[in-house]
Design a protein around this motif. Structure first.
Motif, PDB file in Angstrom:
ATOM      1  N   MET A 136      30.368 -24.855   1.745  1.00 45.19           N
ATOM      2  CA  MET A 136      29.523 -24.770   0.542  1.00 45.19           C
ATOM      3  C   MET A 136      30.319 -24.376  -0.691  1.00 45.19           C
ATOM      4  SD  MET A 136      26.190 -22.910   2.000  1.00 45.19           S
ATOM      5  CE  MET A 136      25.714 -23.150   3.702  1.00 45.19           C
ATOM      6  N   ARG A 160      20.605 -26.440   9.414  1.00 45.01           N
ATOM      7  CA  ARG A 160      21.491 -25.398   8.873  1.00 45.01           C
ATOM      8  C   ARG A 160      22.172 -24.546   9.947  1.00 45.01           C
ATOM      9  NH1 ARG A 160      20.488 -21.730   5.893  1.00 45.01           N
ATOM     10  NH2 ARG A 160      22.211 -22.063   4.454  1.00 45.01           N
ATOM     11  N   TYR A 175      17.041 -27.058   1.863  1.00 47.68           N
ATOM     12  CA  TYR A 175      17.889 -27.852   2.749  1.00 47.68           C
ATOM     13  C   TYR A 175      17.349 -27.850   4.189  1.00 47.68           C
ATOM     14  CZ  TYR A 175      20.651 -27.015  -1.397  1.00 47.68           C
ATOM     15  OH  TYR A 175      21.053 -26.916  -2.715  1.00 47.68           O
ATOM     16  N   GLU A 192      21.061 -25.016 -12.615  1.00 44.81           N
ATOM     17  CA  GLU A 192      20.693 -26.012 -11.588  1.00 44.81           C
ATOM     18  C   GLU A 192      20.380 -25.330 -10.249  1.00 44.81           C
ATOM     19  OE1 GLU A 192      24.194 -28.433 -11.231  1.00 44.81           O
ATOM     20  OE2 GLU A 192      23.982 -29.332 -13.209  1.00 44.81           O
ATOM     21  N   TYR A 194      26.050 -25.080   9.659  1.00 46.47           N
ATOM     22  CA  TYR A 194      26.782 -24.021   8.951  1.00 46.47           C
ATOM     23  C   TYR A 194      26.800 -22.708   9.731  1.00 46.47           C
ATOM     24  CZ  TYR A 194      25.225 -27.165   5.185  1.00 46.47           C
ATOM     25  OH  TYR A 194      24.929 -28.255   4.409  1.00 46.47           O
ATOM     26  N   GLY A 235      23.583 -22.159  -7.085  1.00 44.94           N
ATOM     27  CA  GLY A 235      24.432 -21.452  -6.135  1.00 44.94           C
ATOM     28  C   GLY A 235      24.100 -20.006  -5.859  1.00 44.94           C
ATOM     29  N   LYS A 292      17.726 -31.810  -4.466  1.00 44.04           N
ATOM     30  CA  LYS A 292      18.254 -31.997  -3.110  1.00 44.04           C
ATOM     31  C   LYS A 292      17.798 -30.892  -2.158  1.00 44.04           C
ATOM     32  CE  LYS A 292      22.662 -31.381  -4.657  1.00 44.04           C
ATOM     33  NZ  LYS A 292      22.619 -30.540  -5.866  1.00 44.04           N
ATOM     34  N   GLY A 344      18.722 -24.472  -6.684  1.00 45.36           N
ATOM     35  CA  GLY A 344      17.935 -25.119  -5.639  1.00 45.36           C
ATOM     36  C   GLY A 344      17.354 -24.038  -4.733  1.00 45.36           C
ATOM     37  N   ARG A 345      18.251 -23.500  -3.891  1.00 40.30           N
ATOM     38  CA  ARG A 345      17.832 -22.530  -2.868  1.00 40.30           C
ATOM     39  C   ARG A 345      16.994 -21.383  -3.427  1.00 40.30           C
ATOM     40  NH1 ARG A 345      21.310 -22.164   1.414  1.00 40.30           N
ATOM     41  NH2 ARG A 345      22.808 -23.003  -0.082  1.00 40.30           N
TER      42      ARG A 345
END
Ligand code: LLP
Length: 426
Positions: free
Chosen positions: A164, A314, A374, A275, A318, A241, A62, A277-278
């Protein structure tokens, strides 16, 4: 310290060996540009501290679902963490083997589950009793065995942005600890589900790793309990995360996160899934944009650029602040403070105030940094805008990995019912 892949050479911002201005000539602004080298470095930095453990890094698709980005990470050895049948298709097409795919998400549908079972992925992270009932049904109809892990809500304050945080009581994510017994019973008494273990994802963009320790300690306590009761646990999934520095922030080193995993989880001797992502893609891309207009408003100097909140949501969503730098900067020009906004008709379409930049003119270009996570994956066509190109650089080579999708093409996705009379003003 490794040299950044985004660096000035003779006052010109380059990505790896290529000046960004050269790519502008080919694709025009705005566009995303990603460094393959940075993706590879990020993967190694994530995986290396866990060498020697039975650990798999499943890239959270994602964050950036471009096929070429997935391919670079898959070639490094990454698996994938997906949230839909659509991301499953992308992960497979990007070269991820099904045995390394885990499936997250609270709202998996019948079709999502069927696609996962048919592909033979390694684990579905179930998030509710209702989802377990659906997995049971779909697996029975298909005559497949479903590998299931239970995502636990550890009830931990993630101390991150409210939008988040995913690990505290009352959010939609995970199964409350007091419902775990029931969930487990359903799996253990099923002839089509196989229990794999427990999963936890505390939240996204954590800048303080204390909540990871808290969440992982609860997870460790739970799997010990299960083991003591003779329940076979194969793996624990620690989610993603880990944050990245966006605008001059200082974060604890990744080795602090790795130390928590080694302290709390490694002694359990289970296989471990991550897992992220960022952390894999966030600093590997920039969003290149051009100044369209400059205006004064009150006491502010405002640069209006051609990238907007539809391209990178973003900041609007956020309140995130991304560092912004000029494409040309010899470091000698006087700096001035400016606000930078996009063209979309929304007050929230702003990248922020008080950016210190050399004096720039309309037509000059800038790079919005750390835009890889993202960014393009959350982009839209709002305000009648194109989906912008994405370019991948690897050393001295570059390629367009997504072309611009202009509005004319987007309109081809739509249709006007033929019972409507189509008239055009003469
Ligand atoms: N695993 C699960 C179950 C997740 O929900 C997420 C992110 C990840 C892994 C990957 O997290 P990461 O390592 O990237 O932090 N759109 C927001 C972030 C939302 C994250 C959603 N879930 C942003 O732009 O910051």
């Amino acid at each position: 310290m490794t040299k950044s892949v985004f660096a000035y050479r003779n006052g010109v911002l380059c990505v790896e060996a290529i000046p960004l201005s050269e790519i502008v000539e080919e694709v025009d602004t705005p566009f995303y540009c990603t460094s393959a080298k940075q993706l590879q470095r990020n993967y190694r930095a994530y995986a290396t501290p866990f060498e020697g453990l039975d650990a798999t890094v499943h890239y959270a698709v994602k964050a950036n679902a471009n096929l070429a980005v997935i391919r670079v990470l898959a070639n490094c050895g990454a698996g994938a963490d997906i949230t839909s049948a659509g991301e499953l298709e992308r992960a497979l097409e990007g070269g991820v083997v099904p045995e390394k795919i885990v499936f997250s998400g609270v709202g998996k549908t019948r079709d999502d589950i069927a696609a996962a079972l048919l592909a033979g992925i390694c684990q579905i992270n179930a998030e509710s009793l209702s989802e377990l009932a659906l997995i049971e049904k779909v697996a029975t109809v298909l005559g497949k065995t479903a590998p299931v892990s239970l995502r636990v809500n550890p009830d931990v304050d993630a101390r991150t942005h409210a939008k988040m945080a995913t690990g505290h009581k009352g959010v939609k994510f995970g199964i409350d600890i007091d419902q775990l017994g029931d969930a487990l019973k359903i799996i253990l008494s099923s002839s089509v589900m196989v229990f794999k273990g427990l999963t936890v994802h505390v939240g996204a963009h954590l800048k303080d790793y204390g909540p990871f320790r808290e969440g992982y300690e609860k997870l460790a306590m739970l799997v010990r309990l299960l083991r003591d009761q003779g329940v076979p646990v194969e793996r624990v999934d620690l989610g993603g995360g880990v944050g990245i520095p966006y605008d001059g922030q200082v974060l604890p080193p990744f080795s602090d996160y790795a130390a928590i995993v080694h302290d709390v989880i490694a002694p359990l001797n289970f296989a471990i899934s991550f897992e992220p992502g960022r952390r894999l893609v966030g600093d590997a891309s920039v969003l290149v944009t051009r100044i369209v207009h400059i205006k004064k408003a009150g006491d502010k100097k405002i640069l209006i650029v051609d990238a907007g909140m539809n391209d990178l949501v973003r900041p609007a969503m956020y309140g995130a602040r991304h560092e912004i730098i000029a494409l040309r900067d010899d470091g000698k020009a006087l700096r001035e403070k400016v606000s930078i906004v996009g063209p979309v008709c929304e007050t929230s379409d702003s990248f922020g105030d008080q950016f210190e930049l050399p004096s720039l003119q309309s037509g000059d270009m800038m790079a919005i940094m750390q835009a890889g996570a993202y960014g393009s994956s959350m982009s839209s066509t709002y305000n009648g805008r194109a989906l912008i190109p994405e370019v991948l650089v690897s050393g001295a080579q570059h390629a367009v990995i997504r072309r611009r999708i202009a509005v004319a093409e987007q309109m081809g996705w739509e249709s006007v019912p033929d019972w409507m009379v189509i008239t055009r003003a003469a």
